[in-house]
Enzyme design. Sequence first.
Site, PDB file in Angstrom:
ATOM      1  N   SER A 179       0.829  -1.204   0.000  1.00  0.00           N
ATOM      2  CA  SER A 179       0.000   0.000   0.000  1.00  0.00           C
ATOM      3  C   SER A 179       0.863   1.253   0.000  1.00  0.00           C
ATOM      4  O   SER A 179       1.870   1.306   0.708  1.00  0.00           O
ATOM      5  CB  SER A 179      -0.896   0.031   1.243  1.00  0.00           C
ATOM      6  OG  SER A 179      -1.884  -0.964   1.198  1.00  0.00           O
ATOM      7  N   ASN A 202     -10.834  -8.217   3.022  1.00  0.00           N
ATOM      8  CA  ASN A 202     -11.812  -7.705   2.058  1.00  0.00           C
ATOM      9  C   ASN A 202     -12.880  -6.856   2.736  1.00  0.00           C
ATOM     10  O   ASN A 202     -13.188  -5.747   2.297  1.00  0.00           O
ATOM     11  CB  ASN A 202     -12.470  -8.872   1.308  1.00  0.00           C
ATOM     12  CG  ASN A 202     -11.483  -9.638   0.446  1.00  0.00           C
ATOM     13  OD1 ASN A 202     -10.303  -9.298   0.385  1.00  0.00           O
ATOM     14  ND2 ASN A 202     -11.972 -10.677  -0.220  1.00  0.00           N
ATOM     15  N   THR A 228     -25.564  36.863 -19.976  1.00  0.00           N
ATOM     16  CA  THR A 228     -25.731  35.560 -20.617  1.00  0.00           C
ATOM     17  C   THR A 228     -24.781  35.557 -21.810  1.00  0.00           C
ATOM     18  O   THR A 228     -24.578  36.598 -22.452  1.00  0.00           O
ATOM     19  CB  THR A 228     -27.173  35.327 -21.108  1.00  0.00           C
ATOM     20  OG1 THR A 228     -27.507  36.309 -22.092  1.00  0.00           O
ATOM     21  CG2 THR A 228     -28.162  35.391 -19.959  1.00  0.00           C
ATOM     22  N   HIS A 229     -24.174  34.419 -22.063  1.00  0.00           N
ATOM     23  CA  HIS A 229     -23.159  34.306 -23.122  1.00  0.00           C
ATOM     24  C   HIS A 229     -22.007  35.290 -22.899  1.00  0.00           C
ATOM     25  O   HIS A 229     -21.337  35.689 -23.856  1.00  0.00           O
ATOM     26  CB  HIS A 229     -23.784  34.543 -24.510  1.00  0.00           C
ATOM     27  CG  HIS A 229     -24.996  33.712 -24.787  1.00  0.00           C
ATOM     28  ND1 HIS A 229     -24.924  32.383 -25.142  1.00  0.00           N
ATOM     29  CD2 HIS A 229     -26.323  34.023 -24.722  1.00  0.00           C
ATOM     30  CE1 HIS A 229     -26.163  31.914 -25.311  1.00  0.00           C
ATOM     31  NE2 HIS A 229     -27.017  32.880 -25.041  1.00  0.00           N
ATOM     32  N   ASN A 284      -2.229  38.830  -8.828  1.00  0.00           N
ATOM     33  CA  ASN A 284      -2.898  37.722  -9.500  1.00  0.00           C
ATOM     34  C   ASN A 284      -3.869  36.965  -8.590  1.00  0.00           C
ATOM     35  O   ASN A 284      -3.564  36.738  -7.417  1.00  0.00           O
ATOM     36  CB  ASN A 284      -1.851  36.731 -10.024  1.00  0.00           C
ATOM     37  CG  ASN A 284      -0.931  37.368 -11.047  1.00  0.00           C
ATOM     38  OD1 ASN A 284      -1.357  38.208 -11.838  1.00  0.00           O
ATOM     39  ND2 ASN A 284       0.328  36.985 -11.038  1.00  0.00           N
ATOM     40  N   GLU A 312      -7.381  30.601  -9.569  1.00  0.00           N
ATOM     41  CA  GLU A 312      -6.777  29.808 -10.642  1.00  0.00           C
ATOM     42  C   GLU A 312      -6.462  28.390 -10.174  1.00  0.00           C
ATOM     43  O   GLU A 312      -6.719  27.408 -10.891  1.00  0.00           O
ATOM     44  CB  GLU A 312      -5.518  30.493 -11.146  1.00  0.00           C
ATOM     45  CG  GLU A 312      -5.802  31.795 -11.904  1.00  0.00           C
ATOM     46  CD  GLU A 312      -4.526  32.501 -12.334  1.00  0.00           C
ATOM     47  OE1 GLU A 312      -3.440  31.883 -12.251  1.00  0.00           O
ATOM     48  OE2 GLU A 312      -4.615  33.659 -12.751  1.00  0.00           O
ATOM     49  N   TYR A 333     -14.721  -9.196  -4.349  1.00  0.00           N
ATOM     50  CA  TYR A 333     -13.532  -8.390  -4.127  1.00  0.00           C
ATOM     51  C   TYR A 333     -12.487  -8.671  -5.195  1.00  0.00           C
ATOM     52  O   TYR A 333     -12.236  -9.828  -5.560  1.00  0.00           O
ATOM     53  CB  TYR A 333     -12.918  -8.634  -2.746  1.00  0.00           C
ATOM     54  CG  TYR A 333     -11.763  -7.686  -2.514  1.00  0.00           C
ATOM     55  CD1 TYR A 333     -12.003  -6.361  -2.182  1.00  0.00           C
ATOM     56  CD2 TYR A 333     -10.450  -8.094  -2.713  1.00  0.00           C
ATOM     57  CE1 TYR A 333     -10.962  -5.461  -2.029  1.00  0.00           C
ATOM     58  CE2 TYR A 333      -9.398  -7.205  -2.564  1.00  0.00           C
ATOM     59  CZ  TYR A 333      -9.662  -5.883  -2.229  1.00  0.00           C
ATOM     60  OH  TYR A 333      -8.633  -4.991  -2.098  1.00  0.00           O
ATOM     61  N   LYS A 387      -9.165   4.014  -2.620  1.00  0.00           N
ATOM     62  CA  LYS A 387      -8.550   4.822  -1.564  1.00  0.00           C
ATOM     63  C   LYS A 387      -7.775   5.992  -2.147  1.00  0.00           C
ATOM     64  O   LYS A 387      -7.898   7.128  -1.671  1.00  0.00           O
ATOM     65  CB  LYS A 387      -7.651   3.940  -0.689  1.00  0.00           C
ATOM     66  CG  LYS A 387      -8.456   3.001   0.216  1.00  0.00           C
ATOM     67  CD  LYS A 387      -7.576   2.073   1.017  1.00  0.00           C
ATOM     68  CE  LYS A 387      -7.155   0.868   0.223  1.00  0.00           C
ATOM     69  NZ  LYS A 387      -8.294  -0.004  -0.189  1.00  0.00           N
TER      70      LYS A 387
END
Length: 471
Positions: A26, A113, A158-159, A288, A293, A320, A328
């Site tokens: 893991s 499992n 709009t647009h 900025n 962003e 399983y 995960k």
Amino acid sequence: MNSAGALWGGRFKKAPSKALADLSRSPAEYFRLAPEDLRSSAAHARELVRAGILDAQECAAIEQALAGVEQDFLAGKLQPIPADEDVHTFLERVLKDRIGALGGKLRAGRSRNDQAANDLKLHLRTKIRSLAADVLDLQNALVAQAKEHVDTITTGFTHLQPAQPVTFAHQLLAHAQGFARDVDRMMDWERRSALSPLGGAALAGSAIALHPELAAVELGYDGACENSIDAVGARDHVAEFLFVTAMLGVNLSRLAEEVFLWNSKQFAWVELDDGHATGSSIMPQKKNPDIAELTRGRSSRLIAVLQGVLVALKGIPFAYNRDLSEDKWAAFEAIDTLELVLPAMTGMIATMAVDRERLKAQATLGFSLATEVADWLARRGVPFSEAHDITGALVRHCEARGCDFGDLSAEDLAAVDPRLGPDVLAQLTAEAAVSARSGYNGTAPASVRRQIGRLETVIGRQRVWAGPGPG
């Protein structure tokens, strides 16, 4: 075979190859499920008492040892070693180191499992509320800004073209309404994820742990899964969790996109706080909107992990399979992303300054009051299809003269169409346009105040469910 501490291998003649061990081990971040595995182990110990595998004294010793392991793990005193294939191997090794062979008795009646399915489900059920609390903090920031700008009028688009005047509060609350649905989806997800996989064992159910419904209640579930194969093989709760987070990510990205526009020099509607903006390494003048962003960029991760889990699920037999371990990584990526993004977005929204005069100056640009003319004609019996054409002709008249509606005279109106009386001019203000939209979901200030009140009731109900959050 013999890989020391492995949970399997009795029928093998030699240890796994290094390549297999490296692939099978893991990733380090999966060990964050240790607290959930320890909680589940304590519940399983009590189930083994009911099954006659443990007596009360043995169960008490195991529970005490498990509590000590959890305390040391959370304090950073315990770490997995390379030989620990997964969190289950790690914790059994530590438990046996502390209480000897008694620690090995705990494995009876269960499988990795059902443990794996249960650990992640418990983790998600914990995290869903803390994520919701973070969303509600953002909601509070949006509502606080909206309260300040119930009477601040600006252009609605709009647009990305000027459409009709709206209050800035109404625009902010449009985002808040979406986030309210995100939290409702979280609440609904929790209800649907309320059955425990424990007792499913490998896939056929357990011949020892015969009352998983009791362990389920101890762990905060409503009950146990009805079908043992479904218990260990289903991951629709993970896919649904990821849809909820992806939809939240999309809504965050849409808010971020508007912040770019509002903060641009071309719009100049808002000024970001210095503590929630960045500069350029080469251009000294730059400020900025990096939070927005990064949020827009990271929303793509939330979409990607949802797609990844759906693709992993679509072609595997129903029980399983190790493919399911991808759940995960996907869930942790979504959680970690949102735990970074949400507080940053909240801070940016809460601290941005709004230029009321700039917004008002732009409210009627691009003939955004044209619909007021058409509505005025319609209220006087002109079919709206004709009213639409008349208003379009009025716009062409203004464009030809290089003027706006506010520059028109009664003679100008009559020249376009005699049905355009001079009293239409009283309707051609942003304030009149906004006030006219006083319906239940309209942008009129009075309607917006009522909307805020209703939304605060929803947020209050959601906050009771989510709790105050980590902050």
